[in-house]
Scaffold this motif. Sequence first.
Motif, PDB file in Angstrom:
ATOM      1  N   PRO A  28     -37.382 -39.183  22.437  1.00  0.00           N
ATOM      2  CA  PRO A  28     -35.924 -39.229  22.454  1.00  0.00           C
ATOM      3  C   PRO A  28     -35.236 -37.885  22.217  1.00  0.00           C
ATOM      4  N   GLY A  29     -35.945 -36.758  22.404  1.00  0.00           N
ATOM      5  CA  GLY A  29     -35.370 -35.440  22.061  1.00  0.00           C
ATOM      6  C   GLY A  29     -33.987 -35.213  22.681  1.00  0.00           C
ATOM      7  N   TYR A  30     -33.125 -34.540  21.936  1.00  0.00           N
ATOM      8  CA  TYR A  30     -31.748 -34.299  22.395  1.00  0.00           C
ATOM      9  C   TYR A  30     -31.610 -33.004  23.172  1.00  0.00           C
ATOM     10  N   ILE A  31     -32.669 -32.186  23.142  1.00  0.00           N
ATOM     11  CA  ILE A  31     -32.514 -30.810  23.620  1.00  0.00           C
ATOM     12  C   ILE A  31     -33.446 -30.499  24.800  1.00  0.00           C
ATOM     13  N   ASN A 227     -36.821 -26.426   9.875  1.00  0.00           N
ATOM     14  CA  ASN A 227     -35.404 -26.558  10.242  1.00  0.00           C
ATOM     15  C   ASN A 227     -35.014 -27.774  11.074  1.00  0.00           C
ATOM     16  N   ASP A 228     -35.960 -28.656  11.362  1.00  0.00           N
ATOM     17  CA  ASP A 228     -35.633 -29.853  12.166  1.00  0.00           C
ATOM     18  C   ASP A 228     -36.597 -30.967  11.751  1.00  0.00           C
ATOM     19  N   THR A 229     -36.554 -31.323  10.472  1.00  0.00           N
ATOM     20  CA  THR A 229     -37.603 -32.178   9.894  1.00  0.00           C
ATOM     21  C   THR A 229     -37.298 -33.676   9.982  1.00  0.00           C
ATOM     22  N   LYS A 230     -36.438 -34.071  10.904  1.00  0.00           N
ATOM     23  CA  LYS A 230     -36.187 -35.509  11.042  1.00  0.00           C
ATOM     24  C   LYS A 230     -37.505 -36.219  11.382  1.00  0.00           C
ATOM     25  N   ILE A 231     -37.547 -37.494  11.069  1.00  0.00           N
ATOM     26  CA  ILE A 231     -38.842 -38.201  11.116  1.00  0.00           C
ATOM     27  C   ILE A 231     -39.494 -38.178  12.496  1.00  0.00           C
ATOM     28  N   ASP A 250     -39.775 -25.430  17.423  1.00  0.00           N
ATOM     29  CA  ASP A 250     -38.848 -24.532  18.138  1.00  0.00           C
ATOM     30  C   ASP A 250     -37.924 -23.756  17.199  1.00  0.00           C
ATOM     31  N   THR A 251     -37.599 -24.373  16.079  1.00  0.00           N
ATOM     32  CA  THR A 251     -36.624 -23.740  15.174  1.00  0.00           C
ATOM     33  C   THR A 251     -37.294 -23.209  13.905  1.00  0.00           C
ATOM     34  N   CYS A 252     -38.616 -23.023  13.950  1.00  0.00           N
ATOM     35  CA  CYS A 252     -39.302 -22.421  12.800  1.00  0.00           C
ATOM     36  C   CYS A 252     -38.775 -21.009  12.616  1.00  0.00           C
ATOM     37  N   GLU A 322     -23.292 -30.484   7.988  1.00  0.00           N
ATOM     38  CA  GLU A 322     -23.475 -29.616   9.156  1.00  0.00           C
ATOM     39  C   GLU A 322     -23.659 -30.455  10.423  1.00  0.00           C
ATOM     40  N   GLN A 323     -24.378 -31.563  10.276  1.00  0.00           N
ATOM     41  CA  GLN A 323     -24.626 -32.413  11.438  1.00  0.00           C
ATOM     42  C   GLN A 323     -23.334 -33.111  11.894  1.00  0.00           C
ATOM     43  N   VAL A 324     -22.485 -33.515  10.945  1.00  0.00           N
ATOM     44  CA  VAL A 324     -21.176 -34.079  11.324  1.00  0.00           C
ATOM     45  C   VAL A 324     -20.420 -33.023  12.126  1.00  0.00           C
ATOM     46  N   LEU A 325     -20.417 -31.812  11.582  1.00  0.00           N
ATOM     47  CA  LEU A 325     -19.689 -30.710  12.245  1.00  0.00           C
ATOM     48  C   LEU A 325     -20.241 -30.466  13.653  1.00  0.00           C
ATOM     49  N   ARG A 326     -21.555 -30.414  13.771  1.00  0.00           N
ATOM     50  CA  ARG A 326     -22.131 -30.069  15.089  1.00  0.00           C
ATOM     51  C   ARG A 326     -21.882 -31.152  16.123  1.00  0.00           C
ATOM     52  N   PHE A 327     -21.986 -32.420  15.712  1.00  0.00           N
ATOM     53  CA  PHE A 327     -21.715 -33.500  16.680  1.00  0.00           C
ATOM     54  C   PHE A 327     -20.231 -33.503  17.072  1.00  0.00           C
ATOM     55  N   TYR A 337     -23.801 -29.437  24.430  1.00  0.00           N
ATOM     56  CA  TYR A 337     -25.026 -29.099  23.686  1.00  0.00           C
ATOM     57  C   TYR A 337     -26.010 -30.264  23.668  1.00  0.00           C
ATOM     58  N   TYR A 338     -25.621 -31.357  23.051  1.00  0.00           N
ATOM     59  CA  TYR A 338     -26.527 -32.507  22.925  1.00  0.00           C
ATOM     60  C   TYR A 338     -26.482 -33.378  24.174  1.00  0.00           C
ATOM     61  N   LYS A 339     -27.637 -33.916  24.518  1.00  0.00           N
ATOM     62  CA  LYS A 339     -27.648 -34.935  25.576  1.00  0.00           C
ATOM     63  C   LYS A 339     -26.826 -36.114  25.073  1.00  0.00           C
TER      64      LYS A 339
HETATM   65  C1  GN1 Z   1     -31.821 -31.825  17.756  1.00  0.00           C
HETATM   66  O1  GN1 Z   1     -34.346 -31.610  19.636  1.00  0.00           O
HETATM   67  P1  GN1 Z   1     -34.292 -32.564  18.517  1.00  0.00           P
HETATM   68  O2  GN1 Z   1     -33.901 -33.903  18.956  1.00  0.00           O
HETATM   69  O3  GN1 Z   1     -35.553 -32.511  17.690  1.00  0.00           O
HETATM   70  C2  GN1 Z   1     -31.330 -30.552  17.067  1.00  0.00           C
HETATM   71  C3  GN1 Z   1     -31.358 -30.712  15.565  1.00  0.00           C
HETATM   72  C4  GN1 Z   1     -30.532 -31.897  15.172  1.00  0.00           C
HETATM   73  C5  GN1 Z   1     -31.060 -33.128  15.877  1.00  0.00           C
HETATM   74  C6  GN1 Z   1     -30.223 -34.349  15.571  1.00  0.00           C
HETATM   75  C7  GN1 Z   1     -32.446 -27.223  18.384  1.00  0.00           C
HETATM   76  O4  GN1 Z   1     -33.166 -32.011  17.486  1.00  0.00           O
HETATM   77  O5  GN1 Z   1     -30.841 -29.567  14.937  1.00  0.00           O
HETATM   78  O6  GN1 Z   1     -30.587 -32.087  13.794  1.00  0.00           O
HETATM   79  O7  GN1 Z   1     -31.075 -32.937  17.289  1.00  0.00           O
HETATM   80  N1  GN1 Z   1     -32.121 -29.419  17.495  1.00  0.00           N
HETATM   81  C8  GN1 Z   1     -31.535 -28.291  17.922  1.00  0.00           C
HETATM   82  O8  GN1 Z   1     -30.957 -35.473  15.828  1.00  0.00           O
HETATM   83  O9  GN1 Z   1     -30.314 -28.139  17.935  1.00  0.00           O
END
Ligand code: GN1
Length: 376
Positions: A28-31, A227-231, A250-252, A322-327, A337-339
């Motif tokens: 489900p990657g957003y990027i 920097n992107d440690t979501k589950i 990617d964001t290490c 930060e995530q509220v801000l970015r969305f 930015y995000y799909k």
């Molecule tokens: C993006 O690519 P993905 O889905 O692992 C994003 C993270 C956000 C996340 C929100 C490079 O991660 O910073 O926290 O979506 N990655 C980038 O789910 O912006």
Amino acid sequence: MFDEKELADIVRMFSTEGAVTGIRPLGPGYINDTFIVTTSGGPRYILQRKNHNIFPDIPGMMQNIDAVTSHLKKKVEEEGGDPMREAMTVIRRERDTMTPEQEQSMAGDLYFRDGRDNYWTMTLFIEGSLSYDKADTPGLAYKGGLGIGKFQTMLADFTGRLNETIKGFHNIRWRLTQWDEAIARDAAGRAASVHEETAWIESRRKEMLDFWTLVETGAIPLRVTHNDTKISNILFDSKSGDVLCAIDLDTCMSSTSLNDFGDAIRSYTNTGKEDDPDLSEVSMSIEMFRAYTRGYMHFRKDSLTDIEKEYLAFSARYITYEQVLRFLMDYIDGDTYYKASCPEHNLIRARAQNRLLESMEAQYGEMEAIVREYSK
Ligand code: GN1
Ligand code: MG
């Protein structure tokens, strides 16, 4: 967007084993765009089209990934683990597909750039692994905490220099500069419709900047961070349930390790979905917070400084803000930015993340007490 024949031609640019039998989209990657490649007579692989709009320096990013995974493999080996399963394996280019210039260039063997400016990379698929979109038991959150705690511990003596793959990624001063510009630009004509949501950002601006000042002055140290440690970016062993490794490196970069704790808490403790349209589903589970913290502190409590421990619980609020801000910023910008699966998707995400943030704020005293308990 890419047919299988095109993708198979791209795979041929890499040094793989076996004959390709199938290539399917994955995850489900957003990027980035991710595919799983099956072969006969060889292993399975992951093929990725890295998003070059978001990551301007793919060679620099791949250099980071190569350096970090090499270091991790060494550590895993020293501890008697399996370096092919407990760290990602970057697949290099097939030598005879490379020009002499590519062979000479920085990280030239780590990616393929096609004629349409797409950047492709490959890694080995790790068999016997599972990933989750959501943590549903405290046991899983505990194991996730152990996994990131161990990841940070293994990288503590990494001495290489890491490239900054996205400028100011978790730097709220920079994010707020981008935010101010987005509001002023109002590219999609949506700013006036999000007054209430804009106030969420403004009311917390100062406390977030105050925290980041501690990073800027060096009071909070820099470490190697994911920097992107979501589950969904963590692989678990399908038999033992233990974390095998963190994927999506990617964001290490070099930043505060608090980012990795905060982002994991944002993801593991949410009782709803990241983009839940039903806000009554969204809250922070304190039980999950406890479980993750217990796992994480098992590895980190003797290494974190006092000030890192002091701000550990706050880091969850910081990253969620930060995530509220970015969305919200992406909504205002017109979803560049995000799909997004519908025009309101980024706004729905921002609202859901803000609800989560409010829930963290309401339980902050308890969060701090739990951190103190596991700091001893
Ligand atoms: C993006 O690519 P993905 O889905 O692992 C994003 C993270 C956000 C996340 C929100 C490079 O991660 O910073 O926290 O979506 N990655 C980038 O789910 O912006
Ligand atoms: Mg990612």
